[in-house]
Scaffold this active site. Structure first.
Site, PDB file in Angstrom:
ATOM      1  N   LYS A  24       0.805  -1.220   0.000  1.00  0.00           N
ATOM      2  CA  LYS A  24       0.000   0.000   0.000  1.00  0.00           C
ATOM      3  C   LYS A  24       0.847   1.283   0.000  1.00  0.00           C
ATOM      4  O   LYS A  24       2.053   1.241   0.250  1.00  0.00           O
ATOM      5  CB  LYS A  24      -0.922  -0.017   1.218  1.00  0.00           C
ATOM      6  CG  LYS A  24      -1.965  -1.129   1.169  1.00  0.00           C
ATOM      7  CD  LYS A  24      -2.862  -1.067   2.396  1.00  0.00           C
ATOM      8  CE  LYS A  24      -3.953  -2.114   2.360  1.00  0.00           C
ATOM      9  NZ  LYS A  24      -4.823  -2.004   3.554  1.00  0.00           N
ATOM     10  N   TYR A  37     -12.424  -2.125  -4.320  1.00  0.00           N
ATOM     11  CA  TYR A  37     -12.954  -2.327  -2.965  1.00  0.00           C
ATOM     12  C   TYR A  37     -14.479  -2.234  -2.914  1.00  0.00           C
ATOM     13  O   TYR A  37     -15.056  -2.013  -1.855  1.00  0.00           O
ATOM     14  CB  TYR A  37     -12.329  -1.318  -1.997  1.00  0.00           C
ATOM     15  CG  TYR A  37     -10.904  -1.657  -1.632  1.00  0.00           C
ATOM     16  CD1 TYR A  37     -10.617  -2.703  -0.761  1.00  0.00           C
ATOM     17  CD2 TYR A  37      -9.841  -0.944  -2.158  1.00  0.00           C
ATOM     18  CE1 TYR A  37      -9.317  -3.021  -0.414  1.00  0.00           C
ATOM     19  CE2 TYR A  37      -8.526  -1.250  -1.824  1.00  0.00           C
ATOM     20  CZ  TYR A  37      -8.278  -2.292  -0.954  1.00  0.00           C
ATOM     21  OH  TYR A  37      -6.984  -2.610  -0.619  1.00  0.00           O
ATOM     22  N   ASN A  68      -1.936   0.168   6.935  1.00  0.00           N
ATOM     23  CA  ASN A  68      -1.365  -1.070   7.464  1.00  0.00           C
ATOM     24  C   ASN A  68      -0.459  -1.792   6.471  1.00  0.00           C
ATOM     25  O   ASN A  68      -0.218  -2.983   6.592  1.00  0.00           O
ATOM     26  CB  ASN A  68      -2.457  -1.989   8.002  1.00  0.00           C
ATOM     27  CG  ASN A  68      -3.437  -2.432   6.945  1.00  0.00           C
ATOM     28  OD1 ASN A  68      -3.178  -2.329   5.755  1.00  0.00           O
ATOM     29  ND2 ASN A  68      -4.574  -2.934   7.382  1.00  0.00           N
ATOM     30  N   HIS A 126      -2.183  -5.492   1.619  1.00  0.00           N
ATOM     31  CA  HIS A 126      -3.492  -6.122   1.408  1.00  0.00           C
ATOM     32  C   HIS A 126      -3.233  -7.519   0.893  1.00  0.00           C
ATOM     33  O   HIS A 126      -2.285  -7.743   0.132  1.00  0.00           O
ATOM     34  CB  HIS A 126      -4.299  -5.349   0.363  1.00  0.00           C
ATOM     35  CG  HIS A 126      -5.468  -6.118  -0.185  1.00  0.00           C
ATOM     36  ND1 HIS A 126      -6.723  -6.041   0.368  1.00  0.00           N
ATOM     37  CD2 HIS A 126      -5.552  -7.012  -1.209  1.00  0.00           C
ATOM     38  CE1 HIS A 126      -7.537  -6.852  -0.305  1.00  0.00           C
ATOM     39  NE2 HIS A 126      -6.841  -7.446  -1.269  1.00  0.00           N
ATOM     40  N   GLU A 148      -9.532 -10.813  -7.619  1.00  0.00           N
ATOM     41  CA  GLU A 148      -8.578  -9.727  -7.394  1.00  0.00           C
ATOM     42  C   GLU A 148      -7.384  -9.810  -8.348  1.00  0.00           C
ATOM     43  O   GLU A 148      -6.931  -8.787  -8.862  1.00  0.00           O
ATOM     44  CB  GLU A 148      -8.109  -9.744  -5.936  1.00  0.00           C
ATOM     45  CG  GLU A 148      -9.196  -9.324  -4.971  1.00  0.00           C
ATOM     46  CD  GLU A 148      -8.754  -9.275  -3.522  1.00  0.00           C
ATOM     47  OE1 GLU A 148      -9.496  -8.699  -2.709  1.00  0.00           O
ATOM     48  OE2 GLU A 148      -7.667  -9.794  -3.194  1.00  0.00           O
TER      49      GLU A 148
END
Length: 140
Positions: free
Chosen positions: A11, A51, A114, A117, A128
């Site tokens: 990310k 998402y 965080n 993913h 995905e």
């Protein structure tokens, strides 16, 4: 155990801090092979589409804005029980609850930022992976 493929995203908080190599080393040390990889900058629309499953959740806007805030590294990991193994290497979503040595314990800034993913199931992984990669790009 079955050989699986899973999507991994490094990310914006991690790419901004130049952690791609250190994160990839953790995947490889866990026996996962990177069989496809590219650095991209998602638009807000692309992040929202990816998402979409979370559209009704209160964090959707913050998540998609964050994911479009800077470059990400999308990649496909392959290995025995790759989905489970990747999730173990990533650690708990909340870095405060993540085990020592996991990516999120070492690198995450917060629950929202965080660092990584990962797909949560074989069906999710297939969707995905197809969102970001054509079959020609998967070099196993």
């Amino acid at each position: 155990m079955a050989i699986e493929r899973t999507l991994s995203i490094i990310k914006p908080d991690a790419t901004r801090r130049n952690l791609t190599g250190r994160i990839n080393a953790k995947f490889e040390e866990a026996g996962l092979r990177i069989i496809a990889q590219k650095r991209i900058h998602l638009t807000l629309a692309q992040a929202q589409k990816f998402y979409e499953v979370h559209r009704e959740r209160p964090f959707f806007g913050e998540l998609t804005t964050f994911m479009a805030s800077g470059p990400v590294v999308v990649q496909v990991l392959e290995g025995e029980a790759a989905i489970t193994r990747n999730r173990e290497v990533m650690g708990a979503t909340n870095p405060a609850n993540a085990a020592a040595g996991t990516i999120r314990k070492e690198f995450a800034l917060s629950v929202g930022e965080n660092s990584v993913h990962g797909s949560d199931a074989p069906e999710t992984a297939a969707v995905e992976i197809a969102y970001f990669f054509s079959g020609l790009e998967l070099v196993g």
